[in-house]
Design a protein around this motif. Structure first.
Motif, PDB file in Angstrom:
ATOM      1  N   THR A  71       0.839  -1.203   0.000  1.00 54.21           N
ATOM      2  CA  THR A  71       0.000   0.000   0.000  1.00 54.21           C
ATOM      3  C   THR A  71       0.870   1.248   0.000  1.00 54.21           C
ATOM      4  OG1 THR A  71      -1.759  -1.177   1.185  1.00 54.21           O
ATOM      5  CG2 THR A  71      -1.830   1.234   1.233  1.00 54.21           C
ATOM      6  N   VAL A  72       1.883   1.245   0.857  1.00 54.31           N
ATOM      7  CA  VAL A  72       2.791   2.401   0.926  1.00 54.31           C
ATOM      8  C   VAL A  72       3.478   2.607  -0.415  1.00 54.31           C
ATOM      9  CG1 VAL A  72       4.861   3.342   2.027  1.00 54.31           C
ATOM     10  CG2 VAL A  72       3.135   2.183   3.411  1.00 54.31           C
ATOM     11  N   ASN A  73       3.947   1.533  -1.030  1.00 53.62           N
ATOM     12  CA  ASN A  73       4.620   1.613  -2.320  1.00 53.62           C
ATOM     13  C   ASN A  73       3.700   2.221  -3.381  1.00 53.62           C
ATOM     14  OD1 ASN A  73       6.673   1.042  -4.327  1.00 53.62           O
ATOM     15  ND2 ASN A  73       5.423  -0.691  -4.950  1.00 53.62           N
ATOM     16  N   GLU A  74       2.467   1.760  -3.441  1.00 50.48           N
ATOM     17  CA  GLU A  74       1.544   2.269  -4.449  1.00 50.48           C
ATOM     18  C   GLU A  74       1.187   3.735  -4.210  1.00 50.48           C
ATOM     19  OE1 GLU A  74      -1.738  -0.167  -5.647  1.00 50.48           O
ATOM     20  OE2 GLU A  74      -0.659  -1.989  -5.117  1.00 50.48           O
ATOM     21  N   VAL A  75       1.012   4.132  -2.951  1.00 51.00           N
ATOM     22  CA  VAL A  75       0.714   5.534  -2.650  1.00 51.00           C
ATOM     23  C   VAL A  75       1.892   6.417  -3.054  1.00 51.00           C
ATOM     24  CG1 VAL A  75       0.295   7.194  -0.783  1.00 51.00           C
ATOM     25  CG2 VAL A  75      -1.009   5.060  -0.864  1.00 51.00           C
ATOM     26  N   VAL A  76       3.093   6.015  -2.700  1.00 49.25           N
ATOM     27  CA  VAL A  76       4.284   6.791  -3.069  1.00 49.25           C
ATOM     28  C   VAL A  76       4.376   6.920  -4.585  1.00 49.25           C
ATOM     29  CG1 VAL A  76       6.808   6.787  -3.076  1.00 49.25           C
ATOM     30  CG2 VAL A  76       5.572   6.334  -0.961  1.00 49.25           C
ATOM     31  N   ASN A  77       4.154   5.827  -5.304  1.00 48.12           N
ATOM     32  CA  ASN A  77       4.201   5.881  -6.768  1.00 48.12           C
ATOM     33  C   ASN A  77       3.168   6.848  -7.324  1.00 48.12           C
ATOM     34  OD1 ASN A  77       6.363   4.145  -7.334  1.00 48.12           O
ATOM     35  ND2 ASN A  77       5.071   2.353  -7.050  1.00 48.12           N
ATOM     36  N   GLY A  78       1.989   6.894  -6.743  1.00 49.29           N
ATOM     37  CA  GLY A  78       0.972   7.840  -7.200  1.00 49.29           C
ATOM     38  C   GLY A  78       1.369   9.280  -6.945  1.00 49.29           C
ATOM     39  N   LEU A  79       1.954   9.542  -5.783  1.00 45.75           N
ATOM     40  CA  LEU A  79       2.355  10.907  -5.451  1.00 45.75           C
ATOM     41  C   LEU A  79       3.523  11.374  -6.310  1.00 45.75           C
ATOM     42  CD1 LEU A  79       2.082  10.889  -1.550  1.00 45.75           C
ATOM     43  CD2 LEU A  79       0.363  11.583  -3.237  1.00 45.75           C
ATOM     44  N   MET A  80       4.372  10.452  -6.719  1.00 43.81           N
ATOM     45  CA  MET A  80       5.533  10.819  -7.532  1.00 43.81           C
ATOM     46  C   MET A  80       5.145  11.203  -8.958  1.00 43.81           C
ATOM     47  SD  MET A  80       8.014  10.829  -5.478  1.00 43.81           S
ATOM     48  CE  MET A  80       9.350  11.054  -6.624  1.00 43.81           C
ATOM     49  N   GLN A  81       3.912  10.979  -9.341  1.00 43.82           N
ATOM     50  CA  GLN A  81       3.466  11.285 -10.697  1.00 43.82           C
ATOM     51  C   GLN A  81       3.017  12.739 -10.869  1.00 43.82           C
ATOM     52  OE1 GLN A  81       0.495   8.417 -11.861  1.00 43.82           O
ATOM     53  NE2 GLN A  81       1.837   6.688 -11.448  1.00 43.82           N
ATOM     54  N   VAL A  82       3.017  13.502  -9.777  1.00 41.08           N
ATOM     55  CA  VAL A  82       2.578  14.895  -9.857  1.00 41.08           C
ATOM     56  C   VAL A  82       3.697  15.820  -9.403  1.00 41.08           C
ATOM     57  CG1 VAL A  82       0.140  14.317  -9.533  1.00 41.08           C
ATOM     58  CG2 VAL A  82       1.543  14.825  -7.557  1.00 41.08           C
ATOM     59  N   GLU A  83       3.624  17.065  -9.855  1.00 41.45           N
ATOM     60  CA  GLU A  83       4.660  18.029  -9.484  1.00 41.45           C
ATOM     61  C   GLU A  83       4.493  18.530  -8.060  1.00 41.45           C
ATOM     62  OE1 GLU A  83       5.998  21.618 -11.747  1.00 41.45           O
ATOM     63  OE2 GLU A  83       5.529  20.282 -13.427  1.00 41.45           O
ATOM     64  N   LYS A  84       3.286  18.938  -7.728  1.00 43.51           N
ATOM     65  CA  LYS A  84       3.026  19.457  -6.379  1.00 43.51           C
ATOM     66  C   LYS A  84       2.508  18.313  -5.518  1.00 43.51           C
ATOM     67  CE  LYS A  84       0.758  22.973  -3.726  1.00 43.51           C
ATOM     68  NZ  LYS A  84      -0.303  23.933  -3.627  1.00 43.51           N
ATOM     69  N   ARG A  85       3.347  17.875  -4.584  1.00 47.17           N
ATOM     70  CA  ARG A  85       3.020  16.706  -3.781  1.00 47.17           C
ATOM     71  C   ARG A  85       2.573  17.093  -2.378  1.00 47.17           C
ATOM     72  NH1 ARG A  85       8.352  15.163  -5.914  1.00 47.17           N
ATOM     73  NH2 ARG A  85       7.873  14.225  -7.915  1.00 47.17           N
ATOM     74  N   PRO A  86       1.556  16.390  -1.878  1.00 43.05           N
ATOM     75  CA  PRO A  86       1.167  16.600  -0.477  1.00 43.05           C
ATOM     76  C   PRO A  86       2.154  15.892   0.441  1.00 43.05           C
ATOM     77  CG  PRO A  86      -0.182  14.889  -1.478  1.00 43.05           C
ATOM     78  CD  PRO A  86       0.711  15.430  -2.562  1.00 43.05           C
ATOM     79  N   LYS A  87       2.034  16.167   1.719  1.00 37.28           N
ATOM     80  CA  LYS A  87       2.842  15.448   2.696  1.00 37.28           C
ATOM     81  C   LYS A  87       2.350  14.010   2.735  1.00 37.28           C
ATOM     82  CE  LYS A  87       3.830  19.462   5.380  1.00 37.28           C
ATOM     83  NZ  LYS A  87       3.458  20.334   6.443  1.00 37.28           N
ATOM     84  N   LEU A  88       3.271  13.099   3.009  1.00 34.35           N
ATOM     85  CA  LEU A  88       2.965  11.682   3.076  1.00 34.35           C
ATOM     86  C   LEU A  88       2.980  11.237   4.521  1.00 34.35           C
ATOM     87  CD1 LEU A  88       2.665   8.792   1.859  1.00 34.35           C
ATOM     88  CD2 LEU A  88       5.179   8.727   1.773  1.00 34.35           C
ATOM     89  N   GLY A  89       1.932  10.525   4.896  1.00 35.93           N
ATOM     90  CA  GLY A  89       1.874   9.901   6.215  1.00 35.93           C
ATOM     91  C   GLY A  89       1.764   8.403   6.028  1.00 35.93           C
ATOM     92  N   ILE A  90       2.234   7.655   7.020  1.00 41.83           N
ATOM     93  CA  ILE A  90       2.154   6.207   6.963  1.00 41.83           C
ATOM     94  C   ILE A  90       1.545   5.706   8.265  1.00 41.83           C
ATOM     95  CG2 ILE A  90       3.447   4.049   6.765  1.00 41.83           C
ATOM     96  CD1 ILE A  90       5.541   5.652   5.157  1.00 41.83           C
ATOM     97  N   LEU A  91       0.516   4.913   8.115  1.00 39.00           N
ATOM     98  CA  LEU A  91      -0.143   4.291   9.272  1.00 39.00           C
ATOM     99  C   LEU A  91      -0.005   2.788   9.077  1.00 39.00           C
ATOM    100  CD1 LEU A  91      -1.869   4.850  11.777  1.00 39.00           C
ATOM    101  CD2 LEU A  91      -3.866   4.808  10.305  1.00 39.00           C
ATOM    102  N   PRO A  92       1.037   2.174   9.711  1.00 37.72           N
ATOM    103  CA  PRO A  92       1.299   0.753   9.464  1.00 37.72           C
ATOM    104  C   PRO A  92       0.260  -0.144  10.131  1.00 37.72           C
ATOM    105  CG  PRO A  92       2.840   1.618  11.099  1.00 37.72           C
ATOM    106  CD  PRO A  92       1.970   2.763  10.652  1.00 37.72           C
TER     107      PRO A  92
END
Length: 92
Positions: A71-92
């Protein structure tokens, strides 16, 4: 303007422990004056990567990945596709 947070969670991760955890996470973020959106990642919906990318494109301030390493990997990949990125949080 109120800041927005999206929690993208995998309902199958952690043997459904998220049912107990998500309400607390949502309450804490709401008490911190964030507008919270919970989005499950399921095979019938868009991919988790697409959900994260859409959240970033929609101006969310924080995107939280709740689940395992996939899940973390897929979220990071989605965020990397845009120029302006939000902050990333992880809830394991």
């Amino acid at each position: 303007m109120q800041k927005r947070a999206m929690i993208i969670y995998n309902p199958a991760a952690g043997k459904n422990k998220f049912r107990k955890l998500l309400p607390d996470a949502e309450r804490i973020l709401t008490e911190a004056d964030l507008e919270v959106t919970l989005v499950p990642s399921t095979p019938k919906q868009k991919s988790t990567t697409e959900i994260a990318r859409h959240a970033a494109e929609s101006g969310y301030d924080i995107v939280i990945a709740a689940g395992g390493d996939g899940t973390v990997n897929e979220v990071v990949n989605g965020l990397m596709q845009v120029e302006k990125r939000p902050k990333l949080g992880i809830l394991p």
